[in-house]
Design a protein around this motif. Structure first.
Motif, mmCIF file in Angstrom:
data_model
loop_
_atom_site.group_PDB
_atom_site.id
_atom_site.type_symbol
_atom_site.label_atom_id
_atom_site.label_comp_id
_atom_site.label_asym_id
_atom_site.label_seq_id
_atom_site.Cartn_x
_atom_site.Cartn_y
_atom_site.Cartn_z
ATOM 1 N N GLY A 65 0.781 -1.186 0.093
ATOM 2 C CA GLY A 65 0.043 -0.166 0.102
ATOM 3 C C GLY A 65 0.617 1.207 0.037
ATOM 4 O O GLY A 65 2.037 1.265 0.062
ATOM 5 N N THR A 66 0.211 2.465 -0.133
ATOM 6 C CA THR A 66 1.048 3.637 0.073
ATOM 7 C C THR A 66 0.545 4.067 1.477
ATOM 8 O O THR A 66 -0.249 3.670 2.208
ATOM 9 N N PRO A 67 1.617 4.998 1.848
ATOM 10 C CA PRO A 67 1.525 5.485 3.317
ATOM 11 C C PRO A 67 0.384 6.307 3.516
ATOM 12 O O PRO A 67 0.020 6.557 4.906
ATOM 13 N N ASP A 68 -0.389 6.559 2.599
ATOM 14 C CA ASP A 68 -2.043 7.175 3.002
ATOM 15 C C ASP A 68 -3.270 6.256 2.961
ATOM 16 O O ASP A 68 -4.147 6.868 3.138
ATOM 17 N N ASP A 69 -2.726 5.028 2.728
ATOM 18 C CA ASP A 69 -3.855 4.155 2.916
ATOM 19 C C ASP A 69 -4.777 4.015 4.045
ATOM 20 O O ASP A 69 -3.847 4.165 5.083
ATOM 21 N N ALA A 70 -5.898 3.871 4.210
ATOM 22 C CA ALA A 70 -6.576 3.939 5.480
ATOM 23 C C ALA A 70 -6.680 2.226 5.854
ATOM 24 O O ALA A 70 -6.839 1.434 4.948
ATOM 25 N N VAL A 71 -6.550 1.919 7.264
ATOM 26 C CA VAL A 71 -6.339 0.688 7.713
ATOM 27 C C VAL A 71 -7.330 0.625 8.772
ATOM 28 O O VAL A 71 -7.867 1.608 9.181
ATOM 29 N N VAL A 72 -7.772 -0.436 9.334
ATOM 30 C CA VAL A 72 -8.501 -0.717 10.354
ATOM 31 C C VAL A 72 -7.784 -0.884 11.940
ATOM 32 O O VAL A 72 -6.794 -1.531 11.917
ATOM 33 N N GLU A 73 -8.067 -0.128 12.742
ATOM 34 C CA GLU A 73 -7.481 -0.060 14.022
ATOM 35 C C GLU A 73 -8.588 -0.742 15.121
ATOM 36 O O GLU A 73 -9.592 -0.285 15.263
ATOM 37 N N THR A 74 -8.011 -1.790 15.703
ATOM 38 C CA THR A 74 -8.971 -2.567 16.566
ATOM 39 C C THR A 74 -8.653 -2.398 18.173
ATOM 40 O O THR A 74 -7.605 -1.384 18.377
ATOM 41 N N THR A 75 -9.326 -2.412 18.985
ATOM 42 C CA THR A 75 -9.141 -1.890 20.540
ATOM 43 C C THR A 75 -9.241 -3.436 21.434
ATOM 44 O O THR A 75 -10.356 -3.610 21.560
ATOM 45 N N VAL A 76 -8.241 -4.082 21.714
ATOM 46 C CA VAL A 76 -8.133 -5.107 22.794
ATOM 47 C C VAL A 76 -8.946 -6.130 22.122
ATOM 48 O O VAL A 76 -8.443 -7.454 22.136
ATOM 49 N N GLY A 77 -10.179 -6.078 21.789
ATOM 50 C CA GLY A 77 -11.002 -7.276 21.584
ATOM 51 C C GLY A 77 -11.007 -7.823 20.285
ATOM 52 O O GLY A 77 -11.713 -8.899 19.731
ATOM 53 N N GLY A 78 -10.161 -7.286 19.071
ATOM 54 C CA GLY A 78 -10.236 -7.980 17.717
ATOM 55 C C GLY A 78 -11.491 -7.481 16.820
ATOM 56 O O GLY A 78 -12.312 -6.722 17.379
ATOM 57 N N LEU A 79 -11.577 -8.202 15.659
ATOM 58 C CA LEU A 79 -12.941 -8.141 15.051
ATOM 59 C C LEU A 79 -12.972 -9.355 14.061
ATOM 60 O O LEU A 79 -12.172 -10.212 13.981
ATOM 61 N N VAL A 80 -14.169 -9.534 13.396
ATOM 62 C CA VAL A 80 -14.542 -10.528 12.474
ATOM 63 C C VAL A 80 -15.009 -9.746 11.225
ATOM 64 O O VAL A 80 -15.786 -8.885 11.219
ATOM 65 N N LEU A 81 -14.325 -10.400 10.075
ATOM 66 C CA LEU A 81 -14.733 -9.847 8.881
ATOM 67 C C LEU A 81 -15.026 -10.879 8.100
ATOM 68 O O LEU A 81 -14.701 -12.143 8.096
ATOM 69 N N ARG A 82 -15.912 -10.546 6.537
ATOM 70 C CA ARG A 82 -15.967 -11.630 5.558
ATOM 71 C C ARG A 82 -15.613 -10.970 4.449
ATOM 72 O O ARG A 82 -16.210 -9.946 4.269
ATOM 73 N N THR A 83 -14.704 -11.726 3.637
ATOM 74 C CA THR A 83 -14.399 -10.982 2.284
ATOM 75 C C THR A 83 -15.287 -11.177 1.357
ATOM 76 O O THR A 83 -16.224 -12.308 1.272
ATOM 77 N N ARG A 84 -15.626 -10.319 0.229
ATOM 78 C CA ARG A 84 -16.498 -10.480 -0.700
ATOM 79 C C ARG A 84 -15.833 -10.740 -2.127
ATOM 80 O O ARG A 84 -16.558 -11.066 -3.122
ATOM 81 N N ARG A 85 -14.509 -10.702 -1.980
ATOM 82 C CA ARG A 85 -13.842 -11.255 -3.044
ATOM 83 C C ARG A 85 -12.281 -11.606 -2.706
ATOM 84 O O ARG A 85 -12.014 -11.289 -1.364
#
Lengths: 283, 200
Positions: free
Chosen positions: A50-70
């Motif tokens: 990625g580039t230095p300006d890309d947005a990323v997800v920041e979690t807090t302690v508990g994590g997260l669950v995602l589902r990919t669509r591709r």
């Protein structure tokens, strides 16, 4: 409409989008926001090309669950945690290729606080005032992630060759300070005692500030006329318990800024848990 | 050159201490017009913070500065107010006049936005004379509605969003104070001149 992006199944306790933050709006009361552990967020971006300006997800302690669509490439960095794709463990701090319709679990942090999830192409929500960061003080920027959100992704760049293996060194729990603009508000004996003093991280610490609990610093009474505040400012309220201002700090304040934390030590502030101890060192 | 003091804040920022909020707003506007390289220029009550800059460059530029309110030549914004606030009588008591007179005085002065803070879109508006100073409420309200027009000391302000607050409330307005879709998201950015008028 094409099936694209990533579905948020469970955002965990607090997950936000963060890039390098919003610059140039502090005079209107807009906090800069941006990833709290900048080094970890930058590593995650690099791992997926990625580039230095890309947005990323920041979690807090508990994590997260995602589902990919591709099918996509992602990387998880920052606070160590278990990462699984359809229940199979995958590497932390490395690029991972994930098929479509897979469930990605970023587990609870085993130490530290904030993990970062970067996707090849970056999260392509619209910018607000030049940034995709969520500020949790004034809530400028995209809202915190919620179940059912779909994160659109940008066009992936080339993956780095060969995929970089990241070596993350543990940091000593030391915050280095320089005397701040209102250092003279601290009584000299308290200032002298600051070097080497140990504080515990208070439970109400957040993206706005790291609140420290320990030796009470004696200071002049009263308040200043409101003045502008920098990232890393150590503010001293009448309680005598210092607060280190982090990315979502208010842009002005009336308590004296008695010290400023070295820029290089701010990433550590992002990963200190309530109750953990941190030593101060005066430069 | 006027008497100013430059206080370093870490390696890439400094606070410039000036006489008052008018001087601070004027220095902020002047330094922006001069093209000073600084990521943030934040005027406040008696300082300007230059953040993401070279403090030596700031000090050098300051040699050419003297406070001049003429640097505050922002646009004039008219703000229609429904003067039915809960503290009108209280303000009238402090000013020793009738409620009608409070409205007349408040609509007869031109105010100027000097600095922001507290929340995006909130501006500290100056222009009321010293004898019009009022104290904050002894106990702040838990919720002040968005659009409330209030006074504290000689400052006037408009709450952009509902929040707790201790200012004395004169009335409400429905002008949109904050809109990130606008090129200038704050209606009352520092330097903006403001006139209140009775909403017809």
């Amino acid at each position: 409409m094409t099936r694209d992006g990533v579905l948020v199944v469970d955002p965990g306790p607090l997950s936000t989008l963060q890039d390098r933050g919003r610059r140039g709006w502090a005079h209107l009361g807009v906090p800069r926001a941006g990833a709290l552990d900048r080094g970890a967020a930058a590593l995650a971006r690099r791992l997926v090309g990625g580039t230095p300006d890309d947005a990323v997800v920041e979690t807090t302690v508990g994590g997260l669950v995602l589902r990919t669509r591709r099918a996509l490439t992602l990387a998880v960095t920052g606070a160590p945690c278990e990462v699984t794709v359809d229940r199979r463990g995958v590497a932390h701090s490395a690029p991972v290729t994930v098929p479509a319709d897979a469930v990605v679990r970023v587990g609870a942090a085993t130490s530290g606080v904030r993990s970062y999830v970067a996707f090849a192409g970056g999260v392509a929500v619209p910018e607000v005032l030049g940034s995709r960061s969520t500020d949790t003080l004034a809530w400028v920027g995209p809202p915190r992630l919620a179940a059912g959100d779909v994160l659109p992704l940008g066009r992936p760049g080339d993956l780095p060759e060969p995929p970089a293996a990241a070596v993350v060194r543990p940091r000593p729990s030391v915050l280095r300070l320089r005397r701040g603009p209102r250092g003279d508000w601290v009584e000299p004996s308290s200032w002298d005692a600051l070097d080497g003093a140990e504080y515990a991280v208070a439970p109400d610490s957040d993206r706005v500030g790291l609140r420290l609990d320990g030796p009470r610093l004696r200071r002049r009474p009263g308040e200043l006329p409101s003045e502008g505040i920098v990232l890393g400012a150590v503010q001293l309220p009448p309680s005598g318990q210092p607060v280190v201002f982090l990315a979502d700090h208010p842009t002005t304040g009336g308590y004296p800024v008695v010290a400023v934390v070295e820029d290089d030590d701010l990433d550590l502030c992002a990963q200190l848990r309530p109750g953990e101890r941190v030593a101060l060192r005066v430069l | 050159m006027s008497a100013v003091r430059v206080v370093w804040v870490g390696a890439r920022a400094c606070l410039v201490e000036v006489e008052d909020a008018v001087a601070a707003a004027s220095l902020a506007a002047w330094s922006r017009a001069r093209g000073l390289r600084s990521e943030e220029v934040v005027p406040a009550a008696a300082t300007v913070l230059f953040d993401g800059t070279d403090p030596d460059e700031v000090s050098a530029l300051l040699r050419h500065w003297s406070p001049d309110a003429a640097d505050l030549d922002g646009p004039l914004v008219r703000v229609p107010v429904d003067y039915s606030g809960p503290d009108l009588e209280d303000v009238a008591g402090h000013w020793g006049c009738s409620v009608d007179e409070v409205v007349r005085i408040h609509t007869s002065v031109e105010l100027v936005a000097l600095f922001s803070g507290f929340a995006p879109g909130f501006s500290y508006l100056a222009g009321l004379p010293a004898e019009r100073a009022v104290p904050r409420r002894s106990s702040p309200r838990a919720r002040v509605p968005a659009g409330s027009v209030g006074l504290a000391d000689t400052w006037c302000g408009i709450y952009p969003t509902a929040s707790p607050g201790g200012w004395l409330l004169l009335g409400t307005t429905d002008v949109p104070l904050w809109d990130v879709a606008r090129e200038q998201p704050a209606l009352l950015a520092p330097g903006t001149r403001v006139r209140f008028e009775v909403r017809g």
